[in-house]
Design a protein around this motif. Structure first.
Motif, mmCIF file in Angstrom:
data_model
loop_
_atom_site.group_PDB
_atom_site.id
_atom_site.type_symbol
_atom_site.label_atom_id
_atom_site.label_comp_id
_atom_site.label_asym_id
_atom_site.label_seq_id
_atom_site.Cartn_x
_atom_site.Cartn_y
_atom_site.Cartn_z
ATOM 1 N N TRP A 10 5.190 -10.696 23.056
ATOM 2 C CA TRP A 10 6.367 -11.004 21.581
ATOM 3 C C TRP A 10 5.049 -10.662 20.547
ATOM 4 C CZ3 TRP A 10 4.595 -14.702 17.841
ATOM 5 C CH2 TRP A 10 5.911 -15.559 16.987
ATOM 6 N N LEU A 11 3.826 -11.579 20.621
ATOM 7 C CA LEU A 11 2.803 -11.306 19.846
ATOM 8 C C LEU A 11 2.646 -9.129 20.002
ATOM 9 C CD1 LEU A 11 0.505 -12.240 18.046
ATOM 10 C CD2 LEU A 11 -0.614 -12.958 19.996
ATOM 11 N N LEU A 12 2.363 -8.367 20.601
ATOM 12 C CA LEU A 12 1.880 -7.226 20.791
ATOM 13 C C LEU A 12 2.710 -6.845 20.693
ATOM 14 C CD1 LEU A 12 0.230 -4.965 21.458
ATOM 15 C CD2 LEU A 12 1.806 -5.313 24.021
ATOM 16 N N ASP A 13 4.411 -7.350 20.415
ATOM 17 C CA ASP A 13 5.821 -6.303 19.968
ATOM 18 C C ASP A 13 5.256 -7.029 17.900
ATOM 19 O OD1 ASP A 13 6.736 -5.037 22.059
ATOM 20 O OD2 ASP A 13 7.912 -6.412 21.879
ATOM 21 N N VAL A 14 5.507 -7.646 17.530
ATOM 22 C CA VAL A 14 4.449 -8.461 16.048
ATOM 23 C C VAL A 14 3.759 -7.211 15.965
ATOM 24 C CG1 VAL A 14 4.730 -10.151 14.438
ATOM 25 C CG2 VAL A 14 6.083 -10.714 15.809
ATOM 26 N N HIS A 15 2.728 -7.303 15.989
ATOM 27 C CA HIS A 15 1.765 -6.381 15.626
ATOM 28 C C HIS A 15 2.087 -4.963 15.538
ATOM 29 C CE1 HIS A 15 -2.403 -4.351 17.247
ATOM 30 N NE2 HIS A 15 -2.941 -5.149 15.579
ATOM 31 N N THR A 16 2.979 -4.129 16.926
ATOM 32 C CA THR A 16 3.222 -3.712 16.720
ATOM 33 C C THR A 16 4.245 -2.988 15.942
ATOM 34 O OG1 THR A 16 2.461 -3.179 19.179
ATOM 35 C CG2 THR A 16 4.030 -1.686 18.028
ATOM 36 N N GLY A 17 5.090 -3.710 15.467
ATOM 37 C CA GLY A 17 6.318 -3.571 14.641
ATOM 38 C C GLY A 17 6.244 -3.634 12.809
ATOM 39 N N ALA A 18 4.837 -4.588 12.950
ATOM 40 C CA ALA A 18 4.408 -5.272 11.759
ATOM 41 C C ALA A 18 3.704 -4.538 11.152
ATOM 42 C CB ALA A 18 3.991 -6.780 11.593
ATOM 43 N N GLY A 19 3.113 -4.331 11.866
ATOM 44 C CA GLY A 19 1.953 -2.300 10.998
ATOM 45 C C GLY A 19 2.594 -1.256 11.410
ATOM 46 N N LEU A 20 3.820 -0.948 12.673
ATOM 47 C CA LEU A 20 4.091 0.513 12.044
ATOM 48 C C LEU A 20 5.348 0.258 10.291
ATOM 49 C CD1 LEU A 20 4.944 1.385 15.199
ATOM 50 C CD2 LEU A 20 3.104 2.275 13.750
ATOM 51 N N ALA A 21 6.031 -0.893 10.843
ATOM 52 C CA ALA A 21 6.666 -1.459 8.989
ATOM 53 C C ALA A 21 5.758 -1.348 8.153
ATOM 54 C CB ALA A 21 7.426 -2.105 9.555
ATOM 55 N N GLY A 22 4.357 -1.708 8.136
ATOM 56 C CA GLY A 22 3.808 -1.882 6.562
ATOM 57 C C GLY A 22 2.466 -0.325 5.951
ATOM 58 N N GLY A 23 2.616 -0.174 7.326
ATOM 59 C CA GLY A 23 2.328 1.835 7.294
ATOM 60 C C GLY A 23 2.655 2.227 6.681
ATOM 61 N N LEU A 24 4.389 2.249 6.934
ATOM 62 C CA LEU A 24 5.079 3.252 6.505
ATOM 63 C C LEU A 24 5.386 3.043 5.400
ATOM 64 C CD1 LEU A 24 7.139 5.921 6.594
ATOM 65 C CD2 LEU A 24 9.032 3.151 7.242
ATOM 66 N N LEU A 25 5.261 1.607 4.479
ATOM 67 C CA LEU A 25 5.775 1.268 3.379
ATOM 68 C C LEU A 25 5.122 1.517 2.545
ATOM 69 C CD1 LEU A 25 7.590 -2.165 3.653
ATOM 70 C CD2 LEU A 25 8.791 0.014 3.243
ATOM 71 N N TRP A 26 3.159 0.653 3.228
ATOM 72 C CA TRP A 26 2.046 1.213 2.021
ATOM 73 C C TRP A 26 2.068 2.667 1.934
ATOM 74 C CZ3 TRP A 26 0.185 -1.946 -0.554
ATOM 75 C CH2 TRP A 26 -1.366 -1.483 -0.824
ATOM 76 N N VAL A 27 2.245 3.638 2.736
ATOM 77 C CA VAL A 27 1.898 5.282 2.804
ATOM 78 C C VAL A 27 2.563 5.273 1.388
ATOM 79 C CG1 VAL A 27 2.305 7.274 3.803
ATOM 80 C CG2 VAL A 27 0.676 5.545 4.907
ATOM 81 N N VAL A 28 3.699 4.894 1.943
ATOM 82 C CA VAL A 28 5.051 5.712 0.938
ATOM 83 C C VAL A 28 4.434 4.848 -1.018
ATOM 84 C CG1 VAL A 28 7.650 4.777 -0.067
ATOM 85 C CG2 VAL A 28 6.810 5.909 1.971
ATOM 86 N N PHE A 29 3.999 3.455 -0.435
ATOM 87 C CA PHE A 29 3.837 2.981 -1.657
ATOM 88 C C PHE A 29 2.680 3.773 -2.572
ATOM 89 C CE2 PHE A 29 0.522 0.023 -3.793
ATOM 90 C CZ PHE A 29 1.199 -0.873 -4.679
ATOM 91 N N LEU A 30 1.753 4.584 -1.849
ATOM 92 C CA LEU A 30 0.319 5.213 -2.086
ATOM 93 C C LEU A 30 1.190 5.827 -2.719
ATOM 94 C CD1 LEU A 30 -2.387 3.932 0.500
ATOM 95 C CD2 LEU A 30 -2.241 3.293 -1.799
ATOM 96 N N LEU A 31 2.209 7.247 -1.938
ATOM 97 C CA LEU A 31 2.463 8.621 -2.459
ATOM 98 C C LEU A 31 3.345 8.981 -3.425
ATOM 99 C CD1 LEU A 31 2.215 10.048 0.920
ATOM 100 C CD2 LEU A 31 0.419 9.653 -0.142
ATOM 101 N N VAL A 32 4.182 7.642 -3.502
ATOM 102 C CA VAL A 32 4.705 7.650 -4.498
ATOM 103 C C VAL A 32 4.364 8.246 -5.997
ATOM 104 C CG1 VAL A 32 7.122 6.825 -5.604
ATOM 105 C CG2 VAL A 32 6.792 7.485 -3.458
ATOM 106 N N ASP A 33 4.165 8.581 -7.153
ATOM 107 C CA ASP A 33 3.917 8.505 -8.507
ATOM 108 C C ASP A 33 4.558 6.729 -9.366
ATOM 109 O OD1 ASP A 33 2.511 8.913 -10.071
ATOM 110 O OD2 ASP A 33 3.763 10.085 -10.896
ATOM 111 N N GLN A 34 3.010 5.436 -9.579
ATOM 112 C CA GLN A 34 3.499 4.916 -10.053
ATOM 113 C C GLN A 34 4.099 4.819 -11.356
ATOM 114 O OE1 GLN A 34 0.271 2.280 -10.104
ATOM 115 N NE2 GLN A 34 -0.495 3.012 -8.013
ATOM 116 N N ASP A 35 5.657 4.616 -11.498
ATOM 117 C CA ASP A 35 5.960 4.177 -12.516
ATOM 118 C C ASP A 35 6.707 2.791 -13.625
ATOM 119 O OD1 ASP A 35 7.946 3.636 -10.798
ATOM 120 O OD2 ASP A 35 9.061 5.395 -10.791
ATOM 121 N N GLY A 36 5.224 2.367 -12.272
ATOM 122 C CA GLY A 36 5.897 0.903 -13.432
ATOM 123 C C GLY A 36 7.522 0.078 -12.415
#
Length: 148
Positions: free
Chosen positions: A48-74
């Motif tokens: 369960w802990l390994l699944d949380v680590h993997t799931g949150a890490g991959l989802a967080g990585g995806l959202l964070w990369v999109v956040f970093l790459l998309v133009d900040q328009d406020g």
């Protein structure tokens, strides 16, 4: 307080995603076997802990990369994307720190004699999971000070 450089944030993002993937690869093999035998060293890992680590890490990585790459328009959705990505990185960091508990010594017989690579494994686990926790701090500072 120094503001994190955007290049450092991007490099730490790649580092953190690699740590999540390598952790899943290393620990997922053991849980896929379905073996109920004692772990090679220390305590076992909760699937369960390994699944949380993997799931949150991959989802967080995806959202964070999109956040970093998309133009900040406020836009509100962009800020929300960053906050959710940060939250997932913090969950990943805490789950990773909890996964380090498998290196604690356990009672009873130890298999240290058969486990020649425990020091390298522990060193890499510490580097990776403490690095992800530090990355979460840097991501948060970068977000709060608007450098990313």
């Amino acid at each position: 307080m120094p503001v994190p450089d955007p290049l450092v944030v991007h490099l730490l993002t790649a580092f953190a995603v690699v740590v999540v993937l390598l952790t899943r690869r290393a620990l997922g093999r053991r849980s896929r076997r379905g073996s109920r035998s004692a772990p090679r060293h220390g305590h076992g890992v909760s699937p369960w802990l390994l699944d949380v680590h993997t799931g949150a890490g991959l989802a967080g990585g995806l959202l964070w990369v999109v956040f970093l790459l998309v133009d900040q328009d406020g836009a509100t959705w962009h800020s929300l994307l960053g906050v959710v990505g940060l939250g997932l990185w913090w969950i990943t960091a805490w789950a990773g720190l909890l996964l380090l508990g498998r290196w604690l010594p356990s009672r009873g017989r130890h298999s240290d004699v058969r486990d020649r690579g425990w020091f390298t494994g522990l060193g890499l686990a510490l580097l990776g999971h403490l690095g992800v926790a530090a990355a979460a701090v840097v991501f948060t500072l970068g977000y709060l000070f608007g450098s990313v």
